[in-house]
Motif scaffolding. Structure first.
Motif, PDB file in Angstrom:
ATOM      1  N   GLU A   1       0.819  -1.208   0.000  1.00  0.00           N
ATOM      2  CA  GLU A   1       0.000   0.000   0.000  1.00  0.00           C
ATOM      3  C   GLU A   1       0.852   1.256   0.000  1.00  0.00           C
ATOM      4  O   GLU A   1       1.997   1.257   0.431  1.00  0.00           O
ATOM      5  CB  GLU A   1      -0.986   0.005   1.168  1.00  0.00           C
ATOM      6  N   THR A   2       0.244   2.317  -0.512  1.00  0.00           N
ATOM      7  CA  THR A   2       0.901   3.616  -0.578  1.00  0.00           C
ATOM      8  C   THR A   2       0.846   4.279   0.796  1.00  0.00           C
ATOM      9  O   THR A   2       0.199   3.765   1.713  1.00  0.00           O
ATOM     10  CB  THR A   2       0.196   4.533  -1.594  1.00  0.00           C
ATOM     11  N   VAL A   3       1.456   5.454   0.923  1.00  0.00           N
ATOM     12  CA  VAL A   3       1.391   6.190   2.189  1.00  0.00           C
ATOM     13  C   VAL A   3      -0.041   6.608   2.496  1.00  0.00           C
ATOM     14  O   VAL A   3      -0.388   6.861   3.640  1.00  0.00           O
ATOM     15  CB  VAL A   3       2.315   7.430   2.224  1.00  0.00           C
ATOM     16  N   GLU A   4      -0.865   6.658   1.460  1.00  0.00           N
ATOM     17  CA  GLU A   4      -2.275   7.032   1.628  1.00  0.00           C
ATOM     18  C   GLU A   4      -3.171   5.810   1.793  1.00  0.00           C
ATOM     19  O   GLU A   4      -4.383   5.893   1.644  1.00  0.00           O
ATOM     20  CB  GLU A   4      -2.726   7.883   0.438  1.00  0.00           C
ATOM     21  N   ASP A   5      -2.587   4.652   2.068  1.00  0.00           N
ATOM     22  CA  ASP A   5      -3.292   3.390   2.310  1.00  0.00           C
ATOM     23  C   ASP A   5      -4.020   2.824   1.093  1.00  0.00           C
ATOM     24  O   ASP A   5      -4.902   1.971   1.230  1.00  0.00           O
ATOM     25  CB  ASP A   5      -4.262   3.518   3.496  1.00  0.00           C
TER      26      ASP A   5
ATOM     27  N   TYR B   1       5.516   6.483  -5.490  1.00  0.00           N
ATOM     28  CA  TYR B   1       6.289   5.345  -5.990  1.00  0.00           C
ATOM     29  C   TYR B   1       6.841   4.463  -4.873  1.00  0.00           C
ATOM     30  O   TYR B   1       7.603   3.545  -5.128  1.00  0.00           O
ATOM     31  CB  TYR B   1       7.435   5.862  -6.880  1.00  0.00           C
ATOM     32  N   ILE B   2       6.432   4.747  -3.654  1.00  0.00           N
ATOM     33  CA  ILE B   2       6.849   3.939  -2.511  1.00  0.00           C
ATOM     34  C   ILE B   2       5.649   3.138  -2.022  1.00  0.00           C
ATOM     35  O   ILE B   2       4.594   3.700  -1.725  1.00  0.00           O
ATOM     36  CB  ILE B   2       7.410   4.816  -1.371  1.00  0.00           C
ATOM     37  N   LEU B   3       5.825   1.824  -1.986  1.00  0.00           N
ATOM     38  CA  LEU B   3       4.786   0.925  -1.485  1.00  0.00           C
ATOM     39  C   LEU B   3       5.298   0.252  -0.225  1.00  0.00           C
ATOM     40  O   LEU B   3       6.463  -0.124  -0.147  1.00  0.00           O
ATOM     41  CB  LEU B   3       4.449  -0.150  -2.517  1.00  0.00           C
ATOM     42  N   PHE B   4       4.421   0.083   0.738  1.00  0.00           N
ATOM     43  CA  PHE B   4       4.784  -0.561   1.994  1.00  0.00           C
ATOM     44  C   PHE B   4       4.143  -1.935   2.036  1.00  0.00           C
ATOM     45  O   PHE B   4       2.931  -2.068   1.901  1.00  0.00           O
ATOM     46  CB  PHE B   4       4.312   0.284   3.178  1.00  0.00           C
ATOM     47  N   TYR B   5       5.003  -2.953   2.203  1.00  0.00           N
ATOM     48  CA  TYR B   5       4.522  -4.330   2.307  1.00  0.00           C
ATOM     49  C   TYR B   5       4.589  -4.759   3.762  1.00  0.00           C
ATOM     50  O   TYR B   5       5.599  -4.572   4.428  1.00  0.00           O
ATOM     51  CB  TYR B   5       5.377  -5.276   1.450  1.00  0.00           C
TER      52      TYR B   5
ATOM     53  N   TYR C   1       8.328   1.147  -8.538  1.00  0.00           N
ATOM     54  CA  TYR C   1       7.940   1.051  -7.131  1.00  0.00           C
ATOM     55  C   TYR C   1       9.134   0.649  -6.278  1.00  0.00           C
ATOM     56  O   TYR C   1       9.886  -0.269  -6.633  1.00  0.00           O
ATOM     57  CB  TYR C   1       6.816   0.030  -6.916  1.00  0.00           C
ATOM     58  N   PHE C   2       9.296   1.339  -5.166  1.00  0.00           N
ATOM     59  CA  PHE C   2      10.261   0.976  -4.135  1.00  0.00           C
ATOM     60  C   PHE C   2       9.436   0.391  -3.001  1.00  0.00           C
ATOM     61  O   PHE C   2       8.473   1.015  -2.548  1.00  0.00           O
ATOM     62  CB  PHE C   2      11.025   2.215  -3.650  1.00  0.00           C
TER      63      PHE C   2
END
Length: 179
Positions: free
Chosen positions: A32-36, A124-128, A93-94
């Protein structure tokens, strides 16, 4: 002589490991992005070449960050003037990975990114957040202190893989496989 043989052996082993993933479909991942906003890889990026950088430790995240500016300038930033016809149409994506007990830190990491990362890079940053085993096995990444990078073709197959800190040689290889 011994040192050069050890370095050669290490380089060959790394190249062999990277070659093992070439041609495989990138394993399904929801991040997900920083905006969920949820992003499903590789499904949501089908139809375009995609560069994915992944890190699963603080040290590897630092090396992942060494790629931000060069990748932004090469693939994301919109060119103006004479060079505008040479823009790439590629997904980037990072993905910092939060697994095990560190999964609880995802929210904190998002807040920190919003505060410290250039707003142009944030999309462009995704959090897994989840388990790591599937990705370690499918993508052959065992060293936790380095980031891993994968170029996917429009069907989600891995056409190039590399790891470690940014170098111009690695960027040239990435660019060659995207063209």
């Amino acid at each position: 002589m011994k040192r050069s043989m050890i370095l050669l052996c290490f380089s060959l082993c790394a190249a062999f490991a990277e070659a093992q993933v070439i041609g495989k479909t990138f394993p399904a991942m929801e991040a997900e992005t920083v905006e969920d906003k949820k992003v499903k890889l590789p499904g949501d990026v089908a139809g375009k070449y995609t560069l994915i950088g992944m890190a699963y430790s603080k040290k590897s995240e630092d090396e992942l960050n060494s790629w931000f500016q060069p990748v932004f300038q090469k693939f994301i930033q919109k060119s103006k003037g004479l060079m505008s016809g040479f823009a790439y149409d590629v997904n980037v994506y990072f993905v910092p990975m939060f697994t095990g007990v560190n999964a609880a830190a995802t929210g904190t990491a998002k807040k920190k990114a919003i505060k410290n990362v250039d707003p142009q890079l944030l999309p462009y940053i995704l959090f897994y957040r989840g388990e790591l085993k599937t990705y370690k096995e499918a993508l052959d990444f065992e060293k936790r202190d380095i980031p891993y990078f994968f170029v996917l073709d429009p069907q989600g197959k891995i056409v190039y893989a590399t790891s470690g800190k940014y170098t111009t040689e690695k960027m040239d290889e990435v660019e060659e496989h995207i063209e």
